[in-house]
Write an enzyme that holds these catalytic residues in place. Sequence first.
Site, PDB file in Angstrom:
ATOM      1  N   ARG A  52      50.554  18.910 -24.805  1.00 38.77           N
ATOM      2  CA  ARG A  52      50.689  19.672 -23.561  1.00 38.77           C
ATOM      3  C   ARG A  52      50.558  18.755 -22.346  1.00 38.77           C
ATOM      4  O   ARG A  52      51.289  18.904 -21.367  1.00 38.77           O
ATOM      5  CB  ARG A  52      49.638  20.788 -23.522  1.00 38.77           C
ATOM      6  CG  ARG A  52      49.833  21.731 -22.359  1.00 38.77           C
ATOM      7  CD  ARG A  52      48.941  22.961 -22.442  1.00 38.77           C
ATOM      8  NE  ARG A  52      47.536  22.634 -22.232  1.00 38.77           N
ATOM      9  CZ  ARG A  52      46.551  23.521 -22.308  1.00 38.77           C
ATOM     10  NH1 ARG A  52      46.816  24.786 -22.612  1.00 38.77           N
ATOM     11  NH2 ARG A  52      45.315  23.159 -22.104  1.00 38.77           N
ATOM     12  N   LYS A 151      50.103  22.005 -16.450  1.00 36.28           N
ATOM     13  CA  LYS A 151      48.673  21.979 -16.127  1.00 36.28           C
ATOM     14  C   LYS A 151      48.452  20.833 -15.140  1.00 36.28           C
ATOM     15  O   LYS A 151      48.114  19.712 -15.510  1.00 36.28           O
ATOM     16  CB  LYS A 151      47.839  21.801 -17.406  1.00 36.28           C
ATOM     17  CG  LYS A 151      46.384  22.149 -17.240  1.00 36.28           C
ATOM     18  CD  LYS A 151      45.709  22.357 -18.576  1.00 36.28           C
ATOM     19  CE  LYS A 151      44.207  22.497 -18.457  1.00 36.28           C
ATOM     20  NZ  LYS A 151      43.755  23.689 -17.738  1.00 36.28           N
ATOM     21  N   GLU A 184      48.084  35.725 -15.885  1.00 37.16           N
ATOM     22  CA  GLU A 184      46.880  35.188 -16.546  1.00 37.16           C
ATOM     23  C   GLU A 184      45.700  35.329 -15.609  1.00 37.16           C
ATOM     24  O   GLU A 184      45.844  35.780 -14.473  1.00 37.16           O
ATOM     25  CB  GLU A 184      47.105  33.718 -16.931  1.00 37.16           C
ATOM     26  CG  GLU A 184      47.372  32.801 -15.752  1.00 37.16           C
ATOM     27  CD  GLU A 184      47.661  31.357 -16.154  1.00 37.16           C
ATOM     28  OE1 GLU A 184      47.283  30.940 -17.249  1.00 37.16           O
ATOM     29  OE2 GLU A 184      48.268  30.645 -15.327  1.00 37.16           O
TER      30      GLU A 184
HETATM   31  N1  PMP Z   1      45.295  29.430 -17.848  1.00 38.94           N
HETATM   32  C1  PMP Z   1      44.861  28.539 -16.954  1.00 38.94           C
HETATM   33  C2  PMP Z   1      45.354  28.607 -15.560  1.00 38.94           C
HETATM   34  C3  PMP Z   1      43.959  27.527 -17.346  1.00 38.94           C
HETATM   35  O1  PMP Z   1      43.522  26.633 -16.463  1.00 38.94           O
HETATM   36  C4  PMP Z   1      43.493  27.501 -18.684  1.00 38.94           C
HETATM   37  C5  PMP Z   1      42.565  26.409 -19.141  1.00 38.94           C
HETATM   38  N2  PMP Z   1      41.300  26.516 -18.552  1.00 38.94           N
HETATM   39  C6  PMP Z   1      43.959  28.485 -19.573  1.00 38.94           C
HETATM   40  C7  PMP Z   1      44.874  29.421 -19.123  1.00 38.94           C
HETATM   41  C8  PMP Z   1      43.509  28.506 -21.004  1.00 38.94           C
HETATM   42  O2  PMP Z   1      44.087  27.451 -21.715  1.00 38.94           O
HETATM   43  P1  PMP Z   1      43.326  26.701 -22.880  1.00 38.94           P
HETATM   44  O3  PMP Z   1      43.020  27.733 -23.913  1.00 38.94           O
HETATM   45  O4  PMP Z   1      44.286  25.691 -23.385  1.00 38.94           O
HETATM   46  O5  PMP Z   1      42.097  26.125 -22.313  1.00 38.94           O
END
Ligand code: PMP
Length: 285
Positions: A52, A151, A184
């Site tokens: 990622r 990200k 989200e």
């Molecule tokens: N959405 C956002 C905006 C995030 O920053 C994160 C990570 N903190 C997630 C979703 C969750 O992703 P992950 O399970 O890979 O941590």
Amino acid sequence: MALKIWLDGKLVDKKDATVSVFDHGLLYGDGVFEGIRIYSGKVFMQKEHLLRLWESAKALRLEIPISIEEMGEAIDETVKANNLTNGYIRLIVTRGTGTLGLNPFTCAKPSIIIIADNIKLYPQELYDNGMKIISSSIVRNHPLSLPPQIKSLNYLNNILAKIEAIDAGVLEAVMFNHEGFVAEATGDNIFIIKNEIIYTPPVQSGSLQGITRDAVMKIAKKEGFKVIEQNLTRFDLYTADEFFLTGTAAEVIGITEIDGRVIGNAKPGRITKLLKDKFFEFANG
Ligand code: PMP
């Protein structure tokens, strides 16, 4: 023992881990990052996180100056130097030092920073009793503007929503996309359960493809649940039987109230608890 930070190929003491004020990561939020957990001495889903990171960098035309294998070795070295069996790794790649202008191609070389430290989750009380959240008025970044699948170091969109949450006396907020569908939370992915079926928005509705999200979807399917990725509305959230968030730091946390609407019987639901426990087993297994 002073925390050791991996900075551009060297492990240095925390006080010496500094970057230039001309780094475009600081000047413009130009860079990418990952948050990864260490469970029982193992780096959790490292391959997925590194993939990622590389895809986020590619989308920003940022070339990470070391290989995936070298990054893996650097992570191991940092975790070992800090003697961690459980903890959190923050991996950062900034655009590097350049001029004051926006042009990323003036930057000589991306900088790589690896921090491995302990982590503070939400208070245990919230895992036991569930968390209250709000829906945010801040629309998640349009995918044609800054794709939420990247990200990046630019989290202002999420920070604005987080401020709304804090002002409302809660710790998280749901963000909707430009079409009004659920995207989200500010740092977590969203799941609801209705009539024993698990729903989560597709990443195309404006979310990061969470590694925890993917792991929980796999676990849920293995446990025999039907998992459907589909657009969700605010009404769907208000009328859900169960509601939970997933994320690297948060793991699985039940939501028991949103905008004053109580979810289920105001306690984390049965399926939420099961998935939380199964995720724990999977991570520590
Ligand atoms: N959405 C956002 C905006 C995030 O920053 C994160 C990570 N903190 C997630 C979703 C969750 O992703 P992950 O399970 O890979 O941590």
